[in-house]
Design a protein around this motif. Structure first.
Motif, short mmCIF file in Angstrom:
data_model
loop_
_atom_site.label_atom_id
_atom_site.label_comp_id
_atom_site.label_asym_id
_atom_site.label_seq_id
_atom_site.Cartn_x
_atom_site.Cartn_y
_atom_site.Cartn_z
N ALA A 1 8.62 10.61 7.36
CA ALA A 1 9.35 9.90 8.50
C ALA A 1 9.09 9.63 10.14
CB ALA A 1 11.28 9.50 9.18
N ASN A 2 8.75 10.90 10.63
CA ASN A 2 8.35 11.30 11.22
C ASN A 2 6.96 10.32 11.99
OD1 ASN A 2 10.42 11.81 12.94
ND2 ASN A 2 9.55 13.83 13.14
N LYS A 3 5.59 10.88 11.31
CA LYS A 3 4.55 10.09 10.89
C LYS A 3 4.74 8.43 10.64
CE LYS A 3 3.28 13.81 7.52
NZ LYS A 3 2.19 14.78 7.21
N PHE A 4 5.34 7.94 10.57
CA PHE A 4 5.33 6.45 10.06
C PHE A 4 6.15 6.09 11.78
CE2 PHE A 4 7.30 6.85 5.80
CZ PHE A 4 5.74 7.05 5.16
N VAL A 5 7.00 6.67 12.68
CA VAL A 5 7.43 6.16 14.41
C VAL A 5 6.18 6.84 14.83
CG1 VAL A 5 9.02 7.24 15.86
CG2 VAL A 5 9.76 7.10 13.40
N ASP A 6 5.55 8.04 14.36
CA ASP A 6 3.86 7.73 15.03
C ASP A 6 3.00 6.64 14.71
OD1 ASP A 6 5.36 10.10 16.45
OD2 ASP A 6 4.86 11.83 14.86
N GLY A 7 2.98 5.99 13.14
CA GLY A 7 2.11 5.90 12.90
C GLY A 7 2.03 4.47 13.36
N ALA A 8 1.27 3.29 13.03
CA ALA A 8 1.18 1.94 13.08
C ALA A 8 2.00 0.89 12.23
CB ALA A 8 -0.78 1.22 12.59
N PRO A 9 3.13 0.25 12.92
CA PRO A 9 3.86 -0.25 12.58
C PRO A 9 3.86 -1.59 11.95
CG PRO A 9 4.26 -0.71 15.20
CD PRO A 9 3.08 0.48 14.88
N VAL A 10 2.74 -2.37 12.61
CA VAL A 10 2.48 -3.13 11.18
C VAL A 10 1.45 -3.32 10.19
CG1 VAL A 10 0.49 -5.64 11.64
CG2 VAL A 10 2.87 -4.73 13.71
N ALA A 11 0.69 -2.37 10.38
CA ALA A 11 -0.16 -1.38 9.50
C ALA A 11 0.89 -1.08 8.49
CB ALA A 11 -1.40 -0.50 10.01
N LEU A 12 1.70 -0.38 8.57
CA LEU A 12 2.56 -0.18 7.58
C LEU A 12 3.40 -0.90 7.08
CD1 LEU A 12 3.84 3.05 9.80
CD2 LEU A 12 2.70 2.91 7.67
N GLN A 13 4.01 -2.04 8.12
CA GLN A 13 4.87 -2.93 7.52
C GLN A 13 3.58 -3.71 6.18
OE1 GLN A 13 7.20 -5.54 10.05
NE2 GLN A 13 8.32 -3.00 10.75
N MET A 14 2.09 -4.12 6.76
CA MET A 14 1.77 -4.88 5.65
C MET A 14 1.02 -4.34 4.48
SD MET A 14 1.86 -7.82 7.67
CE MET A 14 0.32 -8.29 6.02
N ALA A 15 0.83 -2.95 4.55
CA ALA A 15 0.50 -1.90 3.63
C ALA A 15 1.46 -2.27 2.81
CB ALA A 15 0.04 -1.10 3.57
N LYS A 16 2.88 -2.63 3.06
CA LYS A 16 4.04 -1.88 2.02
C LYS A 16 4.27 -3.14 1.24
CE LYS A 16 8.93 -1.60 2.15
NZ LYS A 16 9.96 -0.61 2.71
N LYS A 17 3.96 -4.48 2.44
CA LYS A 17 4.05 -5.60 2.23
C LYS A 17 3.13 -6.46 0.72
CE LYS A 17 6.00 -8.81 4.87
NZ LYS A 17 5.46 -10.46 5.43
N THR A 18 2.37 -5.99 1.22
CA THR A 18 1.20 -5.93 0.41
C THR A 18 0.52 -5.14 -1.35
OG1 THR A 18 -0.13 -6.25 2.61
CG2 THR A 18 -1.74 -5.91 -0.08
N ILE A 19 1.29 -3.77 -1.16
CA ILE A 19 1.83 -4.06 -2.51
C ILE A 19 2.58 -4.08 -3.40
CG2 ILE A 19 2.70 -1.53 -3.32
CD1 ILE A 19 1.74 -0.16 -1.29
N ARG A 20 4.15 -4.26 -2.95
CA ARG A 20 5.15 -5.10 -3.51
C ARG A 20 4.56 -6.65 -4.09
NH1 ARG A 20 10.05 -3.68 -1.01
NH2 ARG A 20 10.31 -1.07 -1.39
N ARG A 21 3.73 -7.24 -3.25
CA ARG A 21 3.05 -8.69 -3.73
C ARG A 21 2.34 -9.03 -4.78
NH1 ARG A 21 2.39 -12.10 1.46
NH2 ARG A 21 4.03 -12.97 2.27
N GLY A 22 0.98 -7.47 -4.80
CA GLY A 22 0.23 -7.31 -6.22
C GLY A 22 1.53 -7.27 -7.37
N LEU A 23 2.68 -6.04 -6.71
CA LEU A 23 3.15 -5.60 -8.35
C LEU A 23 3.47 -7.25 -8.93
CD1 LEU A 23 4.67 -2.61 -6.77
CD2 LEU A 23 3.50 -3.18 -8.98
N GLU A 24 4.15 -7.37 -7.71
CA GLU A 24 5.31 -8.71 -8.42
C GLU A 24 4.35 -10.05 -9.15
OE1 GLU A 24 7.94 -8.29 -5.25
OE2 GLU A 24 7.26 -9.75 -4.36
N SER A 25 2.71 -10.10 -8.62
CA SER A 25 2.00 -11.07 -9.02
C SER A 25 1.37 -10.07 -9.89
CB SER A 25 1.23 -11.70 -8.00
OG SER A 25 0.12 -10.85 -7.60
N GLY A 26 1.29 -9.23 -10.54
CA GLY A 26 1.30 -8.59 -11.33
C GLY A 26 -0.94 -8.41 -10.99
N SER A 27 -0.73 -8.68 -9.73
CA SER A 27 -2.10 -8.83 -9.41
C SER A 27 -2.95 -7.89 -8.35
CB SER A 27 -3.54 -10.12 -9.50
OG SER A 27 -2.46 -10.62 -8.42
#
Ligand code: COA
Length: 212
Positions: free
Chosen positions: A186-212
């Motif tokens: 969690a400390n790595k996430f606190v020290d990381g780039a919040p927008v990049a982390l959120q967008m990466a998470k969101k994009t992984i999820r969208r890819g799974l949901e759309s099947g592509s």
């Protein structure tokens, strides 16, 4: 029990006498705090944990006498979906049992760290019910359909080493170390780039949901 420190929110399930079995009150409290965390700009990572045990499932004693309406009210999906939909990274730190609804709660998180004494499984079908709070969707995503079918239909309970081998957990640690290792991540996430982390998470999820 809720703790917010250095950008990390820890939600600790605390019904030790019932191995943190999830009852209505516990899930309502969880819901309230997840809602607040989702709006708190200071929080950059969430850890769900439970001390000696993560959670030994939905509260069977509370479920036994439910009628249809009571069962609908008892459903946890709404709250679990809120956790799944948090934009910030989430980690489940697992000691002891994570069974049934407890494992369903753990798989709503992005990452799982478990101690070597952890035991994980979906025993619901053995009780005449099924994993009804997202397990039937998230387990196949994590494990593949074949392994998810095996775990859910056989109701088998696996140790942390097997859970690691099949990809149900990300990391196995010594007993008592799951939470501290989750804090390290969690400390790595606190020290990381919040927008990049959120967008990466969101994009992984969208890819799974759309099947592509
Ligand atoms: N719901 C309600 N109470 C639970 C519970 C659950 N899911 N899991 C454990 N508990 C309670 C027990 O009733 C017991 O309380 P009591 O002493 O007041 O009766 C306490 O937690 C300790 O459990 P106990 O069974 O004595 O411990 P154990 O070490 O012998 O066994 C488990 C631990 C987890 C293997 C066993 O409790 C179990 O099988 N629990 C149910 C797991 C399950 O099917 N979960 C899915 C539900 S959908």
């Amino acid at each position: 029990i809720v703790e917010k420190r250095n950008g990390i929110a820890t939600l600790k399930l605390h019904r030790p006498d019932a191995m943190n079995a999830l009852n209505q009150q516990l899930v309502e409290e969880l819901d309230y705090h997840v809602e607040a965390i989702g709006k708190d700009q200071e929080i950059r990572a969430v850890i769900l944990t439970g001390e000696k045990n993560f959670a030994a499932g939905a509260d069977i004693k509370a479920m036994v006498d439910l009628d249809v309406r009571g069962a609908e009210t008892f459903a946890f999906s709404h709250t679990f979906k809120k956790i799944y939909n948090l934009e910030i990274p989430t980690i489940a730190a697992i000691e002891g049992y994570a069974l049934g609804g407890g494992l369903e709660l753990a798989v709503t998180c992005d990452l799982r760290i478990a101690s070597s004494n952890a035991k994980l499984g979906f025993p619901e079908t053995g009780l005449g019910i099924m994993p009804g709070a997202g397990g039937t969707i998230l387990a196949p995503m994590l494990l593949g359909v074949s392994k998810a079918m095996e775990m859910i239909l056989l109701g088998s309970i696996v140790g942390a080493d097997e859970a690691y081998r099949i990809g149900l957990i990300n990391k196995m640690v010594e007993p008592g170390q799951a939470y501290s290792e989750a804090v390290n991540w969690a400390n790595k996430f606190v020290d990381g780039a919040p927008v990049a982390l959120q967008m990466a998470k969101k994009t992984i999820r969208r890819g799974l949901e759309s099947g592509s």
